[in-house]
Design a protein around this motif. Structure first.
Motif, PDB file in Angstrom:
ATOM      1  N   TYR A 236     -11.111  -3.104   1.823  1.00  0.00           N
ATOM      2  CA  TYR A 236     -10.146  -3.957   2.515  1.00  0.00           C
ATOM      3  C   TYR A 236      -9.086  -3.083   3.170  1.00  0.00           C
ATOM      4  CZ  TYR A 236     -11.946  -7.475  -0.840  1.00  0.00           C
ATOM      5  OH  TYR A 236     -12.731  -8.308  -1.600  1.00  0.00           O
TER       6      TYR A 236
ATOM      7  N   TYR B 252      -5.136  -3.483   4.735  1.00  0.00           N
ATOM      8  CA  TYR B 252      -3.932  -4.296   4.824  1.00  0.00           C
ATOM      9  C   TYR B 252      -2.868  -3.459   5.537  1.00  0.00           C
ATOM     10  CZ  TYR B 252      -5.723  -7.303   1.037  1.00  0.00           C
ATOM     11  OH  TYR B 252      -6.472  -8.155   0.262  1.00  0.00           O
TER      12      TYR B 252
ATOM     13  N   ARG C 136       1.638  -3.309   6.165  1.00  0.00           N
ATOM     14  CA  ARG C 136       2.970  -3.876   6.022  1.00  0.00           C
ATOM     15  C   ARG C 136       3.827  -3.354   7.157  1.00  0.00           C
ATOM     16  NH1 ARG C 136       8.186  -3.049   2.225  1.00  0.00           N
ATOM     17  NH2 ARG C 136       9.032  -5.149   2.525  1.00  0.00           N
TER      18      ARG C 136
ATOM     19  N   LYS D 199       8.446  -6.799   6.327  1.00  0.00           N
ATOM     20  CA  LYS D 199       7.675  -8.044   6.250  1.00  0.00           C
ATOM     21  C   LYS D 199       6.630  -7.952   5.144  1.00  0.00           C
ATOM     22  CE  LYS D 199       8.498  -9.437  10.971  1.00  0.00           C
ATOM     23  NZ  LYS D 199       7.917 -10.029  12.202  1.00  0.00           N
ATOM     24  N   GLU D 200       5.868  -9.035   5.024  1.00  0.00           N
ATOM     25  CA  GLU D 200       4.890  -9.062   3.945  1.00  0.00           C
ATOM     26  C   GLU D 200       3.705  -8.172   4.261  1.00  0.00           C
ATOM     27  OE1 GLU D 200       5.449 -11.437   6.089  1.00  0.00           O
ATOM     28  OE2 GLU D 200       3.784 -12.860   6.267  1.00  0.00           O
ATOM     29  N   ILE D 201       2.954  -7.867   3.245  1.00  0.00           N
ATOM     30  CA  ILE D 201       1.716  -7.116   3.413  1.00  0.00           C
ATOM     31  C   ILE D 201       0.662  -8.110   3.899  1.00  0.00           C
ATOM     32  CG2 ILE D 201      -0.042  -5.754   2.247  1.00  0.00           C
ATOM     33  CD1 ILE D 201       2.140  -5.013   0.176  1.00  0.00           C
TER      34      ILE D 201
ATOM     35  N   PHE E  28      -3.272  -8.959   5.352  1.00  0.00           N
ATOM     36  CA  PHE E  28      -4.690  -8.604   5.396  1.00  0.00           C
ATOM     37  C   PHE E  28      -5.115  -8.304   6.826  1.00  0.00           C
ATOM     38  CE2 PHE E  28      -9.152  -8.901   4.511  1.00  0.00           C
ATOM     39  CZ  PHE E  28      -9.717  -9.631   5.540  1.00  0.00           C
TER      40      PHE E  28
ATOM     41  N   VAL F 206       3.088   0.546   7.269  1.00  0.00           N
ATOM     42  CA  VAL F 206       2.277   1.219   6.264  1.00  0.00           C
ATOM     43  C   VAL F 206       0.936   0.511   6.175  1.00  0.00           C
ATOM     44  CG1 VAL F 206       2.082   1.970   3.877  1.00  0.00           C
ATOM     45  CG2 VAL F 206       4.337   1.855   4.965  1.00  0.00           C
TER      46      VAL F 206
ATOM     47  N   PHE G  95      -2.525   0.064   4.227  1.00  0.00           N
ATOM     48  CA  PHE G  95      -3.122   0.244   2.911  1.00  0.00           C
ATOM     49  C   PHE G  95      -4.608  -0.058   2.952  1.00  0.00           C
ATOM     50  CE2 PHE G  95       0.598   0.891   0.386  1.00  0.00           C
ATOM     51  CZ  PHE G  95       1.611   0.145   0.955  1.00  0.00           C
TER      52      PHE G  95
ATOM     53  N   PHE H 146      -5.830   0.153  -4.898  1.00  0.00           N
ATOM     54  CA  PHE H 146      -5.207   0.465  -3.611  1.00  0.00           C
ATOM     55  C   PHE H 146      -5.038   1.966  -3.454  1.00  0.00           C
ATOM     56  CE2 PHE H 146      -3.766  -3.231  -1.265  1.00  0.00           C
ATOM     57  CZ  PHE H 146      -3.892  -4.253  -2.180  1.00  0.00           C
TER      58      PHE H 146
ATOM     59  N   ARG I 299       1.608   5.908   6.337  1.00  0.00           N
ATOM     60  CA  ARG I 299       2.792   5.436   7.045  1.00  0.00           C
ATOM     61  C   ARG I 299       2.682   5.860   8.493  1.00  0.00           C
ATOM     62  NH1 ARG I 299       7.670   3.630   5.357  1.00  0.00           N
ATOM     63  NH2 ARG I 299       7.159   4.186   3.205  1.00  0.00           N
TER      64      ARG I 299
END
Lengths: 116, 116
Positions: free
Chosen positions: A33, A35, A37, A41-43, A45, A89, A91, A107, A112
């Motif tokens: 996966y 992801y 960020r 803000k939110e992480i 998908f 960032v 992930f 993870f 970054r």
């Protein structure tokens, strides 16, 4: 057991340039996966591979982003051309079986990305 | 649609204070998992806990404890006797069911600052 490895850890590029992020999952993990960020803000998908196949790419923001997972091993995420809003960032996570979150995600430490 | 809300954007406490981070989620699924992750200043995502929807027992791990209440769709996280090293961004997340890919839906994160 080696964990999920992401390269590079940091990248600073100019707007309009190309950047390729790499993720090496845990050996034997079929699920991978991505992801990201964005600052503050939110992480969110981005996409999900099962082996070399894209299972779900509904989170990819636009066609400047291209993800591949040749041979079902490591994955790359290319941003071309990069824009300022791509900074954040990124992930990567891997899991041994379908529905990774239910059985355990691992993870990576993230890349970054700063676009200037 | 699934959603995770962390209403507290930033919290600042003094060392040794107790602090609770709130998490409220929305889902129509009967089977799901909830998670908490910590993102320290170094940037990596550190797994803290996974809880399935059928297990409403509260959990304690050292100074950390979690209160899962299905009736209010909440999964709150409490740090007792906070320490400076607890300073980080904390994310609550909800998983999709495994047969839908199992991706995580994250809240916006709560930035916790613990001052000496």
């Amino acid at each position: 057991e080696a964990g999920v490895t992401q390269f590079p850890s940091h990248s600073v590029i100019e707007k309009g340039q190309t950047v390729t992020l790499r993720c090496d999952p845990i050996s034997g993990h079929d699920n991978l996966y991505w992801y990201r960020r964005v600052m503050g803000k939110e992480i969110k998908f981005l996409l999900h591979f099962v082996k070399e196949s894209k299972q779900d790419e509904s989170g990819m923001p636009n066609n400047r982003f291209l993800a591949e997972r040749t041979g079902g091993t490591y994955s790359t995420l290319k941003v071309q051309p990069a824009e300022l809003e791509d900074s954040g960032v990124y992930f990567c996570a891997s899991s041994p079986i379908q529905g990774g979150a239910n059985y355990g995600y691992t993870f990576g430490s993230g890349t970054r990305l700063t676009v200037v | 649609a699934q959603k995770v809300t962390q209403a507290q954007t930033e919290i600042s406490v003094v060392e040794k204070e107790d602090v609770t981070l709130d998490c409220v989620y929305e889902t129509r699924d009967t089977t799901y998992y909830l998670f908490w992750y910590k993102q320290p200043p170094s940037g990596e995502l550190v797994f803290l806990i996974r809880r399935n929807s059928f297990d409403e027992q509260n959990e304690i791990s050292g100074r950390y404890s979690w209160n899962f209440q299905k009736s209010t769709s909440s999964f709150n996280f409490t740090i007792t006797a906070s320490q400076v090293v607890d300073s980080a961004v904390y994310f609550c997340a909800l998983s999709e069911p495994y047969n839908q890919g199992g991706k995580l839906i994250f809240g916006q994160g709560t930035e916790l600052s613990v001052k000496p």
